[in-house]
Motif scaffolding. Structure first.
Motif, mmCIF file in Angstrom:
data_model
loop_
_atom_site.group_PDB
_atom_site.id
_atom_site.type_symbol
_atom_site.label_atom_id
_atom_site.label_comp_id
_atom_site.label_asym_id
_atom_site.label_seq_id
_atom_site.Cartn_x
_atom_site.Cartn_y
_atom_site.Cartn_z
ATOM 1 N N PHE A 29 0.829 -1.206 0.000
ATOM 2 C CA PHE A 29 0.000 0.000 0.000
ATOM 3 C C PHE A 29 0.864 1.257 0.000
ATOM 4 C CE2 PHE A 29 -1.988 3.342 2.589
ATOM 5 C CZ PHE A 29 -3.178 3.551 1.902
ATOM 6 N N ILE A 30 1.838 1.313 0.896
ATOM 7 C CA ILE A 30 2.674 2.506 1.032
ATOM 8 C C ILE A 30 3.589 2.662 -0.181
ATOM 9 C CG2 ILE A 30 4.522 3.553 2.418
ATOM 10 C CD1 ILE A 30 3.181 2.206 4.879
ATOM 11 N N SER A 31 4.074 1.566 -0.737
ATOM 12 C CA SER A 31 4.916 1.632 -1.937
ATOM 13 C C SER A 31 4.159 2.253 -3.110
ATOM 14 C CB SER A 31 5.417 0.238 -2.323
ATOM 15 O OG SER A 31 6.234 -0.309 -1.315
ATOM 16 N N LEU A 36 3.066 7.081 -6.449
ATOM 17 C CA LEU A 36 2.136 8.078 -6.981
ATOM 18 C C LEU A 36 2.515 9.488 -6.540
ATOM 19 C CD1 LEU A 36 -1.264 6.200 -6.453
ATOM 20 C CD2 LEU A 36 -0.095 6.629 -8.624
ATOM 21 N N THR A 37 2.990 9.599 -5.301
ATOM 22 C CA THR A 37 3.425 10.903 -4.793
ATOM 23 C C THR A 37 4.610 11.426 -5.590
ATOM 24 O OG1 THR A 37 2.670 10.381 -2.551
ATOM 25 C CG2 THR A 37 4.293 12.145 -2.770
ATOM 26 N N LEU A 38 5.593 10.562 -5.817
ATOM 27 C CA LEU A 38 6.758 10.964 -6.602
ATOM 28 C C LEU A 38 6.367 11.349 -8.018
ATOM 29 C CD1 LEU A 38 9.379 8.232 -5.554
ATOM 30 C CD2 LEU A 38 9.188 10.571 -4.701
ATOM 31 N N CYS A 39 5.515 10.553 -8.621
ATOM 32 C CA CYS A 39 5.097 10.797 -10.002
ATOM 33 C C CYS A 39 4.283 12.093 -10.112
ATOM 34 C CB CYS A 39 4.277 9.614 -10.512
ATOM 35 S SG CYS A 39 3.705 9.799 -12.215
ATOM 36 N N GLY A 40 3.308 12.265 -9.219
ATOM 37 C CA GLY A 40 2.424 13.430 -9.287
ATOM 38 C C GLY A 40 3.152 14.742 -9.064
ATOM 39 N N THR A 280 -1.655 13.028 1.929
ATOM 40 C CA THR A 280 -1.772 14.442 1.563
ATOM 41 C C THR A 280 -0.796 14.837 0.456
ATOM 42 O OG1 THR A 280 -2.589 15.026 3.766
ATOM 43 C CG2 THR A 280 -1.664 16.798 2.440
ATOM 44 N N PRO A 281 0.501 14.488 0.541
ATOM 45 C CA PRO A 281 1.403 14.834 -0.563
ATOM 46 C C PRO A 281 1.005 14.199 -1.887
ATOM 47 C CG PRO A 281 2.667 14.301 1.392
ATOM 48 C CD PRO A 281 1.244 13.918 1.682
ATOM 49 N N MET A 282 0.345 13.028 -1.844
ATOM 50 C CA MET A 282 -0.111 12.402 -3.071
ATOM 51 C C MET A 282 -1.332 13.112 -3.641
ATOM 52 S SD MET A 282 -2.005 8.815 -3.743
ATOM 53 C CE MET A 282 -3.492 9.691 -3.299
ATOM 54 N N MET A 283 -2.197 13.618 -2.741
ATOM 55 C CA MET A 283 -3.442 14.243 -3.181
ATOM 56 C C MET A 283 -3.247 15.663 -3.712
ATOM 57 S SD MET A 283 -6.117 12.943 -0.244
ATOM 58 C CE MET A 283 -7.476 13.902 -0.937
#
Length: 308
Positions: A29-31, A36-40, A280-283
């Motif tokens: 889940f965290i991976s 997604l956070t890095l990509c976004g 939050t950083p992913m959103m």
């Protein structure tokens, strides 16, 4: 028993070892969310550099926010993934201090940066004819630098105070070196230091929220004066994304840090920390992308070029 500056053997991060049967789920889940956070956030930074329409004060500050989110997640999540994938869950003394300082630096910087972004929205909505002269590139750079300086002073102050506290024990009931968790290892009553840290936390959290609310009160007053519904929707649209980010960031931060130090909420605290370090950083990139035509247009333009 010892003190923070004598705990050279490091600390044991308990993390989510309370649920060994769920560690694989947490790892996957965290991976995924970290990727997604890095990509976004990388996409947001790249788009603002590639598309001339996004080279404005609003997106200049958004680039800083994305960079902050990248750094913040990277300062905590790789350590968590490492701990989930192996038996050894220790972190060195130097690593713990560095992680604490970086988290305080980035968190404090984001607190100030969100106020700066609110001021930018105020200038855009309340002073549209003078926006370009108010938000001059030199002022934008000065405001961004001020955000980082504010975060550095916050980290330096709070880390210095923590380094003076004698600690007993090496088990941290968390997945990274958090200020509140370290304070719970204090060997003696540290009311004075805790009071100073609480004041520092209040200044870095409550004062920015008050400034943002005051700014948006002025923005709301200006929007109500706009006669056309289309004009009102456009004005509110430029502020909606920022308000959502502010709510997510400050909501979780205030819930975590504006509470008694010795209130150990255990699992609840760790899940809230997962929210503000990963979710939050992913959103944030999604919030700005889905609600912003310029960003979506820039993204489609880049994707279109890739197909040619």
């Amino acid at each position: 028993m010892g003190s923070f500056n004598l705990s050279l053997e490091g600390f044991m991060l308990v993390g989510f070892s309370d649920w060994p049967q769920l560690e694989l789920f947490f790892l996957v889940f965290i991976s995924i969310f970290y990727s997604l956070t890095l990509c976004g956030n990388t996409t947001i930074i790249a788009l603002t550099q590639l598309d001339l329409r996004l080279q404005t004060p609003m997106y200049f500050f958004l680039t800083h926010l994305s960079f902050l989110d990248l750094c913040f997640t990277t300062s905590t999540v790789p350590q968590l993934l490492l701990n989930l994938s192996q038996v050894d869950q220790t972190i060195s003394y130097a690593g713990c201090v560095a992680q604490l300082f970086i988290a305080l630096l980035l968190g404090g910087t984001e607190c100030v940066l969100l106020v700066v972004m609110a001021f930018d929205r105020y200038a855009a909505v309340c002073r549209p004819l003078h926006y370009t002269s108010i938000m001059h590139p030199l002022l934008c750079q000065a405001l961004a630098i001020s955000s980082w300086v504010g975060g550095f002073l916050n980290a330096l102050t709070q880390t210095s105070l923590l380094l003076t506290i004698p600690l007993c024990g090496h088990h941290l009931n968390h997945f990274f070196c958090d200020m509140l968790v370290l304070l719970r290892l204090a060997c003696e009553d540290m009311e004075g230091t805790e009071a100073n840290l609480f004041v520092a936390g209040t200044i870095i959290l409550v004062c920015p929220v008050a400034l943002i609310l005051a700014t948006y009160a002025q923005i709301a007053h200006a929007v109500l004066k706009i006669k056309s519904r289309a004009g009102q929707r456009k004005a509110l649209g430029t502020c909606g994304s920022h308000l959502m980010v502010v709510s997510l960031f400050y909501g979780s931060a205030m819930y975590t840090y504006l509470q008694p130090v010795h209130r150990d909420s255990g699992s609840e605290e760790k899940f809230v920390a997962l929210f503000y370090t990963i979710i939050t950083p992913m959103m944030n990139p999604l919030i700005y992308t889905l609600r912003n035509k310029d960003v979506k247009g820039a993204l489609l333009k880049v994707l279109g070029k890739g197909k040619d």
